[in-house]
Design a protein around this motif. Structure first.
Motif, PDB file in Angstrom:
ATOM      1  N   LEU A 131       0.828  -1.205   0.000  1.00  0.00           N
ATOM      2  CA  LEU A 131       0.000   0.000   0.000  1.00  0.00           C
ATOM      3  C   LEU A 131       0.863   1.255   0.000  1.00  0.00           C
ATOM      4  CD1 LEU A 131      -3.068  -0.383   2.438  1.00  0.00           C
ATOM      5  CD2 LEU A 131      -3.117   0.244   0.034  1.00  0.00           C
ATOM      6  N   GLU A 132       1.887   1.237   0.840  1.00  0.00           N
ATOM      7  CA  GLU A 132       2.768   2.406   0.939  1.00  0.00           C
ATOM      8  C   GLU A 132       3.528   2.645  -0.367  1.00  0.00           C
ATOM      9  OE1 GLU A 132       3.656   2.525   5.755  1.00  0.00           O
ATOM     10  OE2 GLU A 132       4.945   1.287   4.479  1.00  0.00           O
ATOM     11  N   LYS A 133       3.931   1.563  -1.009  1.00  0.00           N
ATOM     12  CA  LYS A 133       4.590   1.716  -2.307  1.00  0.00           C
ATOM     13  C   LYS A 133       3.649   2.342  -3.328  1.00  0.00           C
ATOM     14  CE  LYS A 133       7.781  -2.236  -2.000  1.00  0.00           C
ATOM     15  NZ  LYS A 133       8.053  -3.588  -2.548  1.00  0.00           N
ATOM     16  N   GLU A 134       2.397   1.880  -3.309  1.00  0.00           N
ATOM     17  CA  GLU A 134       1.416   2.374  -4.275  1.00  0.00           C
ATOM     18  C   GLU A 134       1.114   3.850  -4.050  1.00  0.00           C
ATOM     19  OE1 GLU A 134      -2.932   0.953  -6.081  1.00  0.00           O
ATOM     20  OE2 GLU A 134      -1.874  -0.282  -4.611  1.00  0.00           O
ATOM     21  N   LEU A 135       1.079   4.260  -2.763  1.00  0.00           N
ATOM     22  CA  LEU A 135       0.749   5.651  -2.426  1.00  0.00           C
ATOM     23  C   LEU A 135       1.982   6.564  -2.418  1.00  0.00           C
ATOM     24  CD1 LEU A 135      -1.777   4.895   0.442  1.00  0.00           C
ATOM     25  CD2 LEU A 135      -2.331   5.893  -1.769  1.00  0.00           C
ATOM     26  N   GLY A 136       3.156   5.957  -2.353  1.00  0.00           N
ATOM     27  CA  GLY A 136       4.390   6.745  -2.367  1.00  0.00           C
ATOM     28  C   GLY A 136       4.685   7.450  -1.063  1.00  0.00           C
ATOM     29  N   THR A 137       4.210   6.891   0.037  1.00  0.00           N
ATOM     30  CA  THR A 137       4.465   7.506   1.345  1.00  0.00           C
ATOM     31  C   THR A 137       4.268   6.468   2.444  1.00  0.00           C
ATOM     32  OG1 THR A 137       3.925   9.370   2.793  1.00  0.00           O
ATOM     33  CG2 THR A 137       2.072   8.258   1.731  1.00  0.00           C
ATOM     34  N   TYR A 138       4.818   6.762   3.623  1.00  0.00           N
ATOM     35  CA  TYR A 138       4.615   5.887   4.771  1.00  0.00           C
ATOM     36  C   TYR A 138       3.260   6.181   5.407  1.00  0.00           C
ATOM     37  CZ  TYR A 138       9.521   4.553   4.524  1.00  0.00           C
ATOM     38  OH  TYR A 138      10.737   4.069   4.111  1.00  0.00           O
ATOM     39  N   LEU A 139       2.562   5.085   5.793  1.00  0.00           N
ATOM     40  CA  LEU A 139       1.261   5.226   6.444  1.00  0.00           C
ATOM     41  C   LEU A 139       1.363   5.069   7.956  1.00  0.00           C
ATOM     42  CD1 LEU A 139      -0.863   3.108   3.920  1.00  0.00           C
ATOM     43  CD2 LEU A 139      -0.772   5.599   4.099  1.00  0.00           C
ATOM     44  N   PHE A 140       2.405   4.351   8.417  1.00  0.00           N
ATOM     45  CA  PHE A 140       2.611   4.120   9.850  1.00  0.00           C
ATOM     46  C   PHE A 140       4.046   4.481  10.229  1.00  0.00           C
ATOM     47  CE2 PHE A 140      -0.815   1.208   8.679  1.00  0.00           C
ATOM     48  CZ  PHE A 140      -1.734   1.395   9.688  1.00  0.00           C
ATOM     49  N   GLU A 141       4.193   4.820  11.500  1.00  0.00           N
ATOM     50  CA  GLU A 141       5.527   5.015  12.069  1.00  0.00           C
ATOM     51  C   GLU A 141       5.571   4.304  13.414  1.00  0.00           C
ATOM     52  OE1 GLU A 141       5.917   9.213  12.288  1.00  0.00           O
ATOM     53  OE2 GLU A 141       4.367   9.464  13.825  1.00  0.00           O
ATOM     54  N   LYS A 142       6.769   3.893  13.831  1.00  0.00           N
ATOM     55  CA  LYS A 142       6.895   3.147  15.089  1.00  0.00           C
ATOM     56  C   LYS A 142       6.605   4.061  16.268  1.00  0.00           C
ATOM     57  CE  LYS A 142      10.018  -0.528  13.662  1.00  0.00           C
ATOM     58  NZ  LYS A 142      11.289  -1.241  13.922  1.00  0.00           N
ATOM     59  N   ASN A 143       5.988   3.454  17.291  1.00  0.00           N
ATOM     60  CA  ASN A 143       5.693   4.166  18.539  1.00  0.00           C
ATOM     61  C   ASN A 143       5.926   3.186  19.681  1.00  0.00           C
ATOM     62  OD1 ASN A 143       4.752   6.102  20.369  1.00  0.00           O
ATOM     63  ND2 ASN A 143       2.630   5.404  20.188  1.00  0.00           N
ATOM     64  N   GLY A 144       7.209   3.000  20.052  1.00  0.00           N
ATOM     65  CA  GLY A 144       7.576   1.958  21.005  1.00  0.00           C
ATOM     66  C   GLY A 144       7.380   0.606  20.368  1.00  0.00           C
ATOM     67  N   ARG A 145       6.634  -0.284  21.034  1.00  0.00           N
ATOM     68  CA  ARG A 145       6.323  -1.585  20.456  1.00  0.00           C
ATOM     69  C   ARG A 145       5.132  -1.524  19.500  1.00  0.00           C
ATOM     70  NH1 ARG A 145       6.848  -5.885  25.506  1.00  0.00           N
ATOM     71  NH2 ARG A 145       9.076  -5.530  25.938  1.00  0.00           N
ATOM     72  N   ASN A 146       4.466  -0.409  19.531  1.00  0.00           N
ATOM     73  CA  ASN A 146       3.281  -0.238  18.688  1.00  0.00           C
ATOM     74  C   ASN A 146       3.631   0.574  17.442  1.00  0.00           C
ATOM     75  OD1 ASN A 146       2.122  -1.478  20.862  1.00  0.00           O
ATOM     76  ND2 ASN A 146       0.596   0.103  21.259  1.00  0.00           N
ATOM     77  N   VAL A 147       2.616   0.834  16.649  1.00  0.00           N
ATOM     78  CA  VAL A 147       2.759   1.748  15.522  1.00  0.00           C
ATOM     79  C   VAL A 147       1.632   2.770  15.600  1.00  0.00           C
ATOM     80  CG1 VAL A 147       3.878   0.112  13.962  1.00  0.00           C
ATOM     81  CG2 VAL A 147       1.372   0.216  14.045  1.00  0.00           C
ATOM     82  N   ARG A 148       1.787   3.869  14.905  1.00  0.00           N
ATOM     83  CA  ARG A 148       0.724   4.867  14.827  1.00  0.00           C
ATOM     84  C   ARG A 148       0.697   5.449  13.424  1.00  0.00           C
ATOM     85  NH1 ARG A 148       3.481   9.390  18.815  1.00  0.00           N
ATOM     86  NH2 ARG A 148       5.216   9.969  17.420  1.00  0.00           N
ATOM     87  N   LEU A 149      -0.434   5.993  13.073  1.00  0.00           N
ATOM     88  CA  LEU A 149      -0.602   6.556  11.744  1.00  0.00           C
ATOM     89  C   LEU A 149       0.245   7.809  11.567  1.00  0.00           C
ATOM     90  CD1 LEU A 149      -4.493   6.265  11.412  1.00  0.00           C
ATOM     91  CD2 LEU A 149      -2.827   5.069   9.978  1.00  0.00           C
ATOM     92  N   THR A 150       0.806   7.931  10.404  1.00  0.00           N
ATOM     93  CA  THR A 150       1.461   9.184  10.043  1.00  0.00           C
ATOM     94  C   THR A 150       0.393  10.204   9.652  1.00  0.00           C
ATOM     95  OG1 THR A 150       1.611   8.594   7.715  1.00  0.00           O
ATOM     96  CG2 THR A 150       3.449   7.902   9.136  1.00  0.00           C
TER      97      THR A 150
END
Length: 296
Positions: A39-58
Motif C-alpha cells: 500500500l505504501e509503495k502504491e501511495l508513495g508515502t509511509y502510512l505508519f511510524e513506530k511508537n515503542g512496540r506499537n505503531v501509529r498513523l502518520t
C-alpha cells in the motif's frame, strides 16, 4: 488497489499493533507487513511510524484512513443492499403496469401474494404508464416485470396472457344512447369520442373495432389513462370505448355492452427473455402465472 489490503490497513490503524492486528485478521504477521508495504509503495508515502512496540498513523495515514473507512462502509452497504434485493423472501421487485390495472387488479394481486407468510417481507416499487413506455422501461432494465398490452415485433419480450377485459361503450348518464342495453358500434358514428392517445396499448385495438364497422370516429380529444377518459365522459365531453374495469362503477355514466363487433382484450405479464431477474421477482412471476395464466 487491493481491497483486502485496505481492510488490513483499517484494522492495523485501529489496533496500532502488528501482532494483534494479524491475529484479528487471522493472517500471519509477515502477510500483514507485506500488505501495508505494498500500500505504501502504491501511495508513495509511509502510512505508519513506530511508537515503542506499537505503531501509529502518520499524517498521511490519518488522511488516507478517513477515505478507506468511507469506501469500505459504502461497499458494506452495497453488499447488504444487493443481498436484500436478490433474497427470494426479502427482495424488492420493480414492477410496472398500465393505468387500467391500478385501481383493483394490481392491488389485489399484490395483496394475495404478500398474504403468503414466506412473501411478507418482499417489497415492491410500482410504476404506471402506457404500454409503449412500459415496454421501453423493460428493455432499459428499469422494470423486472410488467403488466401491459401485447406489442407486435417485440421479439425480446415474453408476453403471457393473464387477464381478459371486455370492451364497452360508456356514455353520460342522460345521453341519448343511454337508453340502450347493448349497441352496435356503427350506431355511434355521429357522436364525438374521448379517445386514448397513440401511446396507449389499447389504441390500436379500438382503431380496429371502428375499421370493422367502417366508420371513422369523431375524436373530441385524446388522453393517456382511463380515469381521465371516464371523467371526461361523465361531464358529457364525449363518449368512449373502454375496458370494463372497476372504476367505471364510480362515475355518473352508463355502461353499454358492445354487441358488434365483439372483442375481448387480453392483458399480459411481460418480461425480457433470457434476462436475469432477482429470486423475489421470479417468485412473483411464478405466482402470477400459476394463479392468473389464460390460454391464449
Amino acid at each position: 488497489m487491493n481491497l483486502k489490503h485496505l481492510e488490513y490497513f483499517k484494522v492495523l490503524a485501529q489496533l496500532e499493533h502488528y501482532t494483534l492486528a494479524a491475529e484479528k485478521l487471522s493472517i500471519t504477521q509477515p502477510t500483514l507487513t507485506y500488505a501495508i508495504s505494498e500500500l505504501e509503495k502504491e501511495l508513495g508515502t509511509y502510512l505508519f511510524e513506530k511508537n515503542g512496540r506499537n505503531v501509529r498513523l502518520t499524517k498521511y495515514g490519518k488522511i488516507f484512513l478517513k477515505h478507506v473507512e468511507n469506501a469500505l462502509s459504502e461497499l458494506e452497504k452495497g453488499e447488504k443492499k444487493v443481498k436484500e434485493l436478490v433474497s427470494p423472501y426479502s427482495g424488492t421487485i420493480d414492477m410496472a403496469f398500465i393505468y387500467t390495472l391500478g385501481s383493483f387488479f394490481i392491488p389485489n394481486l399484490v395483496k394475495n401474494f404478500l398474504n403468503k407468510e414466506k412473501n411478507k417481507n418482499i417489497k415492491f416499487n410500482f410504476s404506471q404508464g402506457t404500454t409503449k413506455n412500459i415496454v421501453k422501461g423493460l428493455k432499459e432494465e428499469r422494470f423486472d416485470l410488467a403488466f401491459c398490452s401485447f406489442v407486435e415485433g417485440e421479439n425480446d419480450i415474453d408476453f403471457i396472457p393473464i387477464l381478459k377485459q371486455e370492451l364497452v361503450l360508456i356514455v353520460p348518464k342522460f345521453h341519448s344512447l343511454s337508453k340502450f342495453d347493448s349497441i352496435d358500434l356503427k350506431d355511434t358514428a355521429s357522436f364525438p369520442f374521448v379517445y386514448y392517445n397513440s401511446e396507449s396499448g389499447i389504441r390500436p385495438v379500438i382503431d380496429n373495432l371502428f375499421k370493422e364497422v367502417n366508420i371513422i370516429p369523431k375524436i373530441a380529444c385524446e388522453v393517456e389513462e382511463d380515469s381521465a377518459v371516464v371523467g371526461l365522459v361523465s361531464i358529457n365531453y364525449g363518449i368512449a370505448v373502454v375496458p370494463k374495469i372497476w372504476i367505471l362503477d364510480h362515475f355518473n355514466i352508463k355502461i353499454i355492452p358492445i354487441k358488434n363487433p365483439q372483442y375481448t382484450r387480453y392483458i399480459y405479464l411481460a418480461y425480457v427473455k433470457n434476462k436475469y431477474i432477482s429470486p423475489s421477482a421470479n417468485l412473483f412471476k411464478d405466482f402470477v402465472i400459476n394463479n392468473c395464466k389464460l390460454n391464449s
